[in-house]
Design a protein around this motif. Structure first.
Motif, PDB file in Angstrom:
ATOM      1  N   ALA A  46     -27.266  19.284   0.866  1.00 45.76           N
ATOM      2  CA  ALA A  46     -27.371  19.565   2.316  1.00 45.76           C
ATOM      3  C   ALA A  46     -28.236  18.427   2.837  1.00 45.76           C
ATOM      4  N   THR A  68     -35.472  16.872   8.510  1.00 46.36           N
ATOM      5  CA  THR A  68     -35.594  16.241   7.190  1.00 46.36           C
ATOM      6  C   THR A  68     -36.528  15.046   7.299  1.00 46.36           C
ATOM      7  N   ASP A 119     -22.938  17.472   3.416  1.00 45.83           N
ATOM      8  CA  ASP A 119     -23.465  18.351   4.454  1.00 45.83           C
ATOM      9  C   ASP A 119     -22.268  18.975   5.171  1.00 45.83           C
ATOM     10  N   THR A 143     -29.911  23.476  11.559  1.00 48.77           N
ATOM     11  CA  THR A 143     -31.224  22.837  11.698  1.00 48.77           C
ATOM     12  C   THR A 143     -31.218  21.629  10.779  1.00 48.77           C
ATOM     13  N   ASN A 144     -31.465  20.451  11.323  1.00 50.27           N
ATOM     14  CA  ASN A 144     -31.279  19.226  10.540  1.00 50.27           C
ATOM     15  C   ASN A 144     -32.584  18.530  10.181  1.00 50.27           C
ATOM     16  N   ARG A 195     -39.438  13.920   1.382  1.00 50.59           N
ATOM     17  CA  ARG A 195     -39.971  15.163   1.963  1.00 50.59           C
ATOM     18  C   ARG A 195     -40.746  15.956   0.910  1.00 50.59           C
ATOM     19  N   GLU A 213     -32.880  12.265   2.289  1.00 49.90           N
ATOM     20  CA  GLU A 213     -33.081  12.765   0.917  1.00 49.90           C
ATOM     21  C   GLU A 213     -32.324  11.923  -0.120  1.00 49.90           C
ATOM     22  N   ARG A 243     -32.101  21.659  -0.986  1.00 52.33           N
ATOM     23  CA  ARG A 243     -33.425  21.924  -0.413  1.00 52.33           C
ATOM     24  C   ARG A 243     -33.337  22.275   1.065  1.00 52.33           C
ATOM     25  N   ASN A 244     -34.050  23.344   1.410  1.00 50.67           N
ATOM     26  CA  ASN A 244     -34.193  23.743   2.813  1.00 50.67           C
ATOM     27  C   ASN A 244     -32.863  24.064   3.477  1.00 50.67           C
ATOM     28  N   ALA A 253     -20.528  29.181   8.622  1.00 54.05           N
ATOM     29  CA  ALA A 253     -21.532  28.414   7.861  1.00 54.05           C
ATOM     30  C   ALA A 253     -22.497  29.302   7.093  1.00 54.05           C
ATOM     31  N   ASN A 293     -18.881  22.269   2.964  1.00 50.86           N
ATOM     32  CA  ASN A 293     -19.454  23.518   3.474  1.00 50.86           C
ATOM     33  C   ASN A 293     -19.755  24.372   2.249  1.00 50.86           C
ATOM     34  N   LEU A 294     -21.022  24.670   2.049  1.00 52.17           N
ATOM     35  CA  LEU A 294     -21.431  25.344   0.806  1.00 52.17           C
ATOM     36  C   LEU A 294     -20.810  26.729   0.642  1.00 52.17           C
TER      37      LEU A 294
HETATM   38  C1  LIG Z   1     -33.104  21.539   7.164  1.00 54.54           C
HETATM   39  S1  LIG Z   1     -31.794  20.474   6.668  1.00 54.54           S
HETATM   40  C2  LIG Z   1     -32.311  20.048   5.031  1.00 54.54           C
HETATM   41  C3  LIG Z   1     -32.130  18.571   4.734  1.00 54.54           C
HETATM   42  C4  LIG Z   1     -32.680  18.121   3.374  1.00 54.54           C
HETATM   43  N1  LIG Z   1     -32.069  18.805   2.287  1.00 54.54           N
HETATM   44  C5  LIG Z   1     -34.177  18.316   3.333  1.00 54.54           C
HETATM   45  O1  LIG Z   1     -34.668  19.203   2.641  1.00 54.54           O
HETATM   46  O2  LIG Z   1     -34.884  17.561   4.013  1.00 54.54           O
HETATM   47  C6  LIG Z   1     -30.501  21.680   6.369  1.00 54.54           C
HETATM   48  C7  LIG Z   1     -29.107  21.065   6.311  1.00 54.54           C
HETATM   49  O3  LIG Z   1     -28.216  22.062   5.817  1.00 54.54           O
HETATM   50  C8  LIG Z   1     -26.968  21.878   6.442  1.00 54.54           C
HETATM   51  N2  LIG Z   1     -26.185  23.122   6.327  1.00 54.54           N
HETATM   52  C9  LIG Z   1     -26.353  24.295   6.985  1.00 54.54           C
HETATM   53  N3  LIG Z   1     -25.415  25.187   6.631  1.00 54.54           N
HETATM   54  C10 LIG Z   1     -24.636  24.562   5.692  1.00 54.54           C
HETATM   55  C11 LIG Z   1     -23.496  24.954   4.944  1.00 54.54           C
HETATM   56  N4  LIG Z   1     -22.951  26.176   5.068  1.00 54.54           N
HETATM   57  N5  LIG Z   1     -22.956  24.069   4.085  1.00 54.54           N
HETATM   58  C12 LIG Z   1     -23.485  22.819   3.945  1.00 54.54           C
HETATM   59  N6  LIG Z   1     -24.566  22.386   4.632  1.00 54.54           N
HETATM   60  C13 LIG Z   1     -25.127  23.247   5.493  1.00 54.54           C
HETATM   61  C14 LIG Z   1     -27.328  21.523   7.862  1.00 54.54           C
HETATM   62  O4  LIG Z   1     -26.277  20.857   8.533  1.00 54.54           O
HETATM   63  C15 LIG Z   1     -28.565  20.651   7.675  1.00 54.54           C
HETATM   64  O5  LIG Z   1     -28.255  19.274   7.683  1.00 54.54           O
END
Ligand SMILES: C[S@@+](CC[C@H](N)C(=O)[O-])C[C@H]1O[C@@H](n2cnc3c(N)ncnc32)[C@H](O)[C@@H]1O
Length: 282
Positions: A110, A74, A142, A71-72, A78, A116, A214-215, A19, A197-198
């Motif tokens: 994400a 949100t 996500d 970390t989820n 936001r 969001e 974001r985040n 990830a 998966n980014l």
């Molecule tokens: C902190 S949350 C942000 C949620 C929303 N974007 C916000 O700002 O409120 C981070 C999200 O990124 C996702 N994430 C982490 N690594 C990732 C990856 N490699 N590819 C896609 N999503 C990923 C996590 O599963 C999580 O749901």
């Protein structure tokens, strides 16, 4: 009992490879607290046992461990200001520019448990009713299957709807179901959820007008941020808008983007779009 250094390194490397999430050395306590529920779910007494199983190579368990390390955090709307920028600047500007094609694409890349993209959907319904006759797509993705499942279901706890959601929107777009709140089908159907998966190849997307990333960059190292921002450039419309989280920036990562200040928030556009090389301020 604390995690053996070799097991900690094994988990760090796994999460990094799958990830791109960086777990800093010394954060063994974080791995222990995140993986304890996974071990319990599998009837394993200790995290060491869990890591032993992981080493034997069950792909499902690997996914569960990676998900547990994300970390989820949100909330609805936001940070508020990015949504003010969407309402006051970005969407009106895009509606003018896209008036002939009448098409807009938003991507929440994400999206966690969905607050969001649903915030975007409610904003569009509430403030831009004229878009009902446009072809508007809100894609939300996500890495976490669990988060995507929750997001697609559109059910939220009392605590979640208490965070950031205006009372008027709660009354208008949600229905109480037991201890939870169900978002209306009208809003739910506006959002398309998919697993992305980014750090793996991205799905084919139509050119994106507004990309909310974001985040999430915050968890990646410099090289991964650079690669992901390079892909954002390819995915965005030449005059599209990129929103990052408050602690994130393209500065010193990707010089192709300009910071654009909208009121109290910053978004990013390609330098070729701003034409200034320096961004503009309101
Ligand atoms: C902190 S949350 C942000 C949620 C929303 N974007 C916000 O700002 O409120 C981070 C999200 O990124 C996702 N994430 C982490 N690594 C990732 C990856 N490699 N590819 C896609 N999503 C990923 C996590 O599963 C999580 O749901």
């Amino acid at each position: 009992m604390s995690l053996a250094p070799a097991d900690f390194d094994y988990v760090r490397t796994l999460v990094r490879d799958e990830a791109a999430i960086v777990v800093e050395p010394g954060k063994s306590y974080l791995v222990e607290s995140r993986l304890a529920p996974v071990a319990r779910r599998h009837g394993l007494q200790t995290i060491d046992r869990l890591v032993q199983q992981l080493r034997r190579g069950s792909p499902r368990l690997r996914d569960e461990v990676v998900e547990a390390m994300t970390t989820n955090e949100t909330s609805f709307f936001r940070d508020v200001h990015p949504f003010t920028s969407l309402e006051e600047r970005v969407i009106p500007e895009l509606m003018q520019r896209r008036a002939a094609r009448r098409q807009l694409v938003f991507w929440s890349a994400a999206c966690s448990s969905g607050q969001e993209p649903y915030s975007v959907a409610m904003l569009l319904r509430e403030k831009f009713p004229q878009l009902a006759s446009w072809n508007v797509r809100i894609v939300a993705s996500d890495i976490s299957a669990e988060m995507l499942g929750r997001a697609a279901a559109g059910r939220f706890s009392q605590l979640e709807v208490n965070r950031g959601l205006p009372a008027r929107y709660l009354a208008k777009y949600f229905q109480r179901e037991g201890a939870e709140w169900q978002i209306s089908d009208e809003i739910r159907r506006m959002v398309e959820f998919r697993a992305v998966n980014l750090i793996q190849p991205w799905p084919r997307m139509p050119p994106v007008d507004v990309l909310l990333l974001r985040n999430v960059l915050i968890y990646f190292d410099h090289g991964t941020k650079r690669e992901i921002l390079a892909r954002c450039r390819q995915t965005l419309q030449p005059d599209g808008f990129l929103f990052l989280g408050a602690p994130e920036t393209t500065l010193n990562v990707d010089p192709a983007f300009d910071r654009v200040q909208h009121g109290q928030t910053i978004c990013y556009q390609l330098k070729s779009a701003t034409g200034t090389g320096q961004g503009c301020t309101k």
